[in-house]
Design an enzyme around this catalytic site. Structure first.
Site, PDB file in Angstrom:
ATOM      1  N   ARG A   1       0.905  -1.288   0.217  1.00 56.25           N
ATOM      2  CA  ARG A   1      -0.129   0.061   0.073  1.00 56.25           C
ATOM      3  C   ARG A   1       0.889   1.264   0.026  1.00 56.25           C
ATOM      4  O   ARG A   1       0.482   2.239  -0.655  1.00 56.25           O
ATOM      5  CB  ARG A   1      -0.976  -0.001   1.103  1.00 56.25           C
ATOM      6  CG  ARG A   1      -2.102  -1.026   0.939  1.00 56.25           C
ATOM      7  CD  ARG A   1      -2.961  -0.788   2.130  1.00 56.25           C
ATOM      8  NE  ARG A   1      -2.362  -1.498   3.394  1.00 56.25           N
ATOM      9  CZ  ARG A   1      -2.928  -1.319   4.574  1.00 56.25           C
ATOM     10  NH1 ARG A   1      -4.117  -0.762   4.839  1.00 56.25           N
ATOM     11  NH2 ARG A   1      -2.464  -1.564   5.646  1.00 56.25           N
TER      12      ARG A   1
ATOM     13  N   ASN B   1      -6.445  -2.533   1.368  1.00 57.17           N
ATOM     14  CA  ASN B   1      -6.526  -4.064   1.536  1.00 57.17           C
ATOM     15  C   ASN B   1      -7.805  -4.500   1.664  1.00 57.17           C
ATOM     16  O   ASN B   1      -8.528  -4.075   2.375  1.00 57.17           O
ATOM     17  CB  ASN B   1      -5.635  -4.541   2.803  1.00 57.17           C
ATOM     18  CG  ASN B   1      -4.045  -4.632   2.870  1.00 57.17           C
ATOM     19  OD1 ASN B   1      -3.569  -4.400   1.826  1.00 57.17           O
ATOM     20  ND2 ASN B   1      -3.758  -4.494   4.008  1.00 57.17           N
TER      21      ASN B   1
END
Length: 782
Positions: A34, A52
């Protein structure tokens, strides 16, 4: 949490703006994916978000078409070091103009599947901080970041967030919390992140009555190093459980550890302080060095240097290899000491913390009881081990490829891509070197190495591993596969799991199928399978293990096999290679002359009982096992007559052969015909050479070459009969480096395509993958 990143892209809401939804699957959680996406979008001045999900990573990105296109291209081409991208999906969306920045969204906890990365060794940045007196993590035994440290062994559930790890009980201090929440920091959402203020914390616990004192923190490490230097045995808590450690150069300490573990002559693995030290005790190629220092840090089998003087003789007696690994946690690094620390051993025996035949110990209280009498002290800490995970073991071939022999830490739970789609399934493997495998669709996941299924503690470890692998992968098995052997503990367990209806797969068929699956074969064309091992339940109820098969996923046919011989006394016979040698001579019609090494190794009573067994067929089962032939030849050549651990005789025969490999290139010839290859001519020639005074090492080398040449001749015959030219080498005997390399070389020279195991072990540790694909295919056909 939400983190701001970028300014509003130019042109948002007009024709020069596009929006795309990108879904990324693979090992993309716990690896800094990320923040990588966040930085990439920032660099390209794009808006949107990343988050996520239980299936992977979801991205929506908005901005100029060329910027969005570059974003999508770089996403798959430049992932973080530990990430593995298996699929990227891109979908065009309507432009919203709703995003002013690029943000990181909180995790979606909906059900699904994502891939948890394996544990990896400490990275160079963390090692630098560990050794820097000015850094706040100086000497912190648990320093870690997004690019290194534990994953599998601390995860308690999915998705992989701190609340679902064994770090949940260690609240972040303000400084660590800032790093954890900063997308620009390499510790952004690194779930095991901590510091001396957060914990975890070390403690040294001496054995009752020991003169050493309990110690905490840095004092615990100092005390442990001093104990090791003084020749004591310390139980050290690692990532996946406890090790038993001692100074590898202290003969008394090594012999004491061997006696306490009742280990017999089985070689120990060692951990070296650094690569330079490893190169002083063993020859290390460039490829081996890369593996030793890579992020997985397995035990690598190396050729020991003669006369190096740093290792006690009892570390690896009679073995052709020395198992070497380097420190893979900051605790291990500190155990060897930083510059300026009091000196300690530079090479440590580092063996699994367990009693012989039991699983590795992970629980602290259990360690104090199960390792009592083995360890003089315990170097423990208060971070729980969520899953046991032994060290992985491999060798590096001459061509630089790896052959994994035990697939565990650093590899588990990394998935394997299957060449055929399978229904949700569980394969339980065999009873030796057990490792489970679950699969669904085009992916399969091995669990960590469990060991030999010989007692209740190992069976319980297998049950826990099965539950954990189902939890982490989301696979809910609809079928269960097992070995066909009716006496296997694993098969009986599989029957209970499957309500009495497991799919039973023949042992050697599973071996060949595992090699086919690893190499991506879809099974539409059979292969010539060479399956060599010590024990496998055959279709005729005898013990197989020297097999040439025609095999695909649908079935197998025995093309040729080693001529059978009696196996007197079952396991008792395996522990006494001299008896196996005499049984082979008896089957070949050769006399037990008193000058033969195997004859002189037996007592008169032993010879009398053995002769009665063989002549009357008492407590004897026929075996075509190549592993047992290696054991027999080891004794006949005078190398090893009694085995204190599995494959000792074969290992020592390989070591002898390696010492004469370049000096003698002749080979013994087997008798081959009518689907049977007969070792009687080999035994006669070997006996004749013995009486000429030929050294045992030369006998061993000639035998190895003879087996390899027979394999090629048998495969040529199979090619004439079937038109096939792909050969798969599988089974535990192919852990023998000399034999595997020679077979592969000769087969390639004869025009065959050779399938050799890489990441999937050739021994029973890889059996479950073959069971999985065979069982799935069989159920599809029903």
């Amino acid at each position: 949490m939400t983190a701001p990143a970028t300014r509003t892209p130019r042109g948002t809401g007009d024709a020069r703006t596009v929006r795309r939804r990108v879904t990324v699957r693979g090992t993309v959680q716990g690896v800094g994916f990320r923040p990588f996406v966040h930085r990439l979008a920032t660099d390209l001045e794009l808006a949107g978000f990343v988050g996520n999900t239980a299936d992977g990573v979801l991205i929506e990105v908005e901005g100029p078409p060329d910027g969005v296109a570059r974003f999508c291209d770089r996403l798959a081409a430049e992932p973080p070091p530990l990430a593995t991208v298996t699929a990227v999906g891109v979908e065009e969306l309507a432009v919203t103009g709703a995003d002013d920045t690029f943000t990181i969204r909180s995790t979606d906890r909906s059900p699904g599947r994502t891939l948890l990365p394996p544990d990896v060794a400490t990275c160079t940045d963390c090692l630098r901080e560990l050794a820097d007196p000015a850094d706040r993590r100086h000497r912190h035994p648990f320093v870690t970041c997004t690019h290194c440290g534990p994953r599998f062994t601390i995860a308690t559930g999915m998705p992989y967030d701190r609340a679902f790890t064994t770090m949940a009980g260690f609240p972040l201090c303000p400084a660590c919390a800032r790093e954890y929440g900063d997308p620009g920091d390499r510790r952004f959402h690194a779930q095991p992140v901590a510091c001396p203020d957060c914990g975890p914390r070390l403690r040294l616990v001496p054995a009752p009555g020991d003169a050493a004192r309990p110690a905490l923190g840095a004092d615990a490490l100092t005390a442990a190093r001093a104990l090791l230097a003084a020749g004591r045995i310390v139980a050290v808590k690692g990532l996946g459980g406890y090790h038993l450690a001692c100074d590898a150069g202290d003969a008394t300490a090594v012999d004491t550890l061997r006696a306490r573990k009742a280990r017999g002559g089985k070689p120990f693995a060692v951990m070296c302080a650094d690569l330079d030290t490893a190169q002083r005790i063993a020859t290390v190629s460039a490829a081996e060095a890369a593996t030793l220092t890579g992020p997985r840090r397995p035990i690598v089998l190396l050729r020991p240097r003669a006369g190096q003087g740093m290792l006690a003789p009892g570390v690896c007696p009679g073995s052709p290899h020395l198992g070497v690994m380097l420190p893979y946690t900051p605790l291990h690094t500190l155990l060897f000491g930083l510059p300026g620390d009091p000196p300690g051993p530079r090479v440590l025996v580092m063996t699994s913390g367990n009693r012989s035949g039991e699983p590795i110990v992970t629980d602290d209280d259990e360690a104090l009881t199960r390792l009592a009498g083995l360890a003089d002290a315990w170097l423990a800490h208060d971070r729980e081990v969520s899953a046991p995970c032994d060290d992985s073991l491999l060798r590096v071939r001459a061509d630089g490829t790896e052959q994994v022999l035990r697939r565990s830490r650093g590899y588990v739970p990394r998935p394997l891509r299957l060449p055929v789609a399978v229904r949700p399934a569980l394969a339980v493997g065999g009873d030796l070197k057990n490792a489970l495998c679950v699969g669904e669709g085009d992916q399969a996941w091995f669990g960590p190495h469990i060991g030999d299924m010989g007692d209740l503690t190992t069976l319980e470890a297998a049950r826990r591993a099965e539950t954990r692998m189902r939890s982490l992968t989301g696979v809910n098995p609809e079928l269960v596969a097992a070995d066909r052997h009716p006496g296997y503990h694993s098969a009986r367990w599989a029957a209970r799991l499957a309500g009495g209806r497991p799919v039973l797969v023949q042992h050697h068929h599973a071996h060949i199928a595992s090699a086919m699956a690893e190499h991506g074969l879809d099974g539409t064309t059979p292969v010539i399978g060479v399956a060599f091992d010590g024990t496998g339940y055959g279709d005729d109820g005898t013990v197989w293990g020297g097999e040439i098969l025609l095999a695909d996923y649908a079935g197998h046919r025995r093309l040729a096999h080693l001529a059978p011989a009696p196996l007197p006394g079952g396991d008792a016979g395996v522990a006494n290679p001299c008896r196996l040698a005499l049984a082979r001579l008896w089957a070949a019609g050769l006399p037990w002359d008193p000058d033969l090494p195997c004859t002189t190794a037996c007592t008169r009573d032993e010879l009398r009982v053995l002769e009665r067994q063989l002549s009357r067929g008492l407590a004897c089962v026929a075996t075509s096992s190549m592993g047992r032939l290696f054991d027999a030849v080891s004794s006949l050549a005078g190398v090893c007559h009694r085995a204190g651990y599995e494959a000792q005789a074969a290992l020592e025969l390989e070591a002898a052969a390696a010492s004469a490999w370049g000096a003698d290139t002749s080979a013994y010839a087997f008798g081959i015909g009518d689907g049977v290859w007969d070792p009687a001519p080999v035994l006669r020639a070997l006996v004749a050479d013995l009486r000429r005074g030929t050294p045992p090492a030369v006998l061993a080398a000639r035998f190895h070459r003879g087996v390899a040449r027979a394999v090629v001749e048998l495969c040529r015959g199979a090619r004439r009969d079937t038109g096939l030219d792909v050969v798969a080498l599988s089974g535990g005997v192919f852990a023998n480096a000399l034999l595997e390399e020679e077979c592969a070389r000769l087969l390639a020279g004869a025009g065959f395509s050779v399938l050799r195991h890489g990441e999937v072990p050739p021994n029973d540790g890889g059996l479950a993958l073959g069971q999985l694909v065979v069982a799935a295919h069989r159920r599809q056909e029903e």
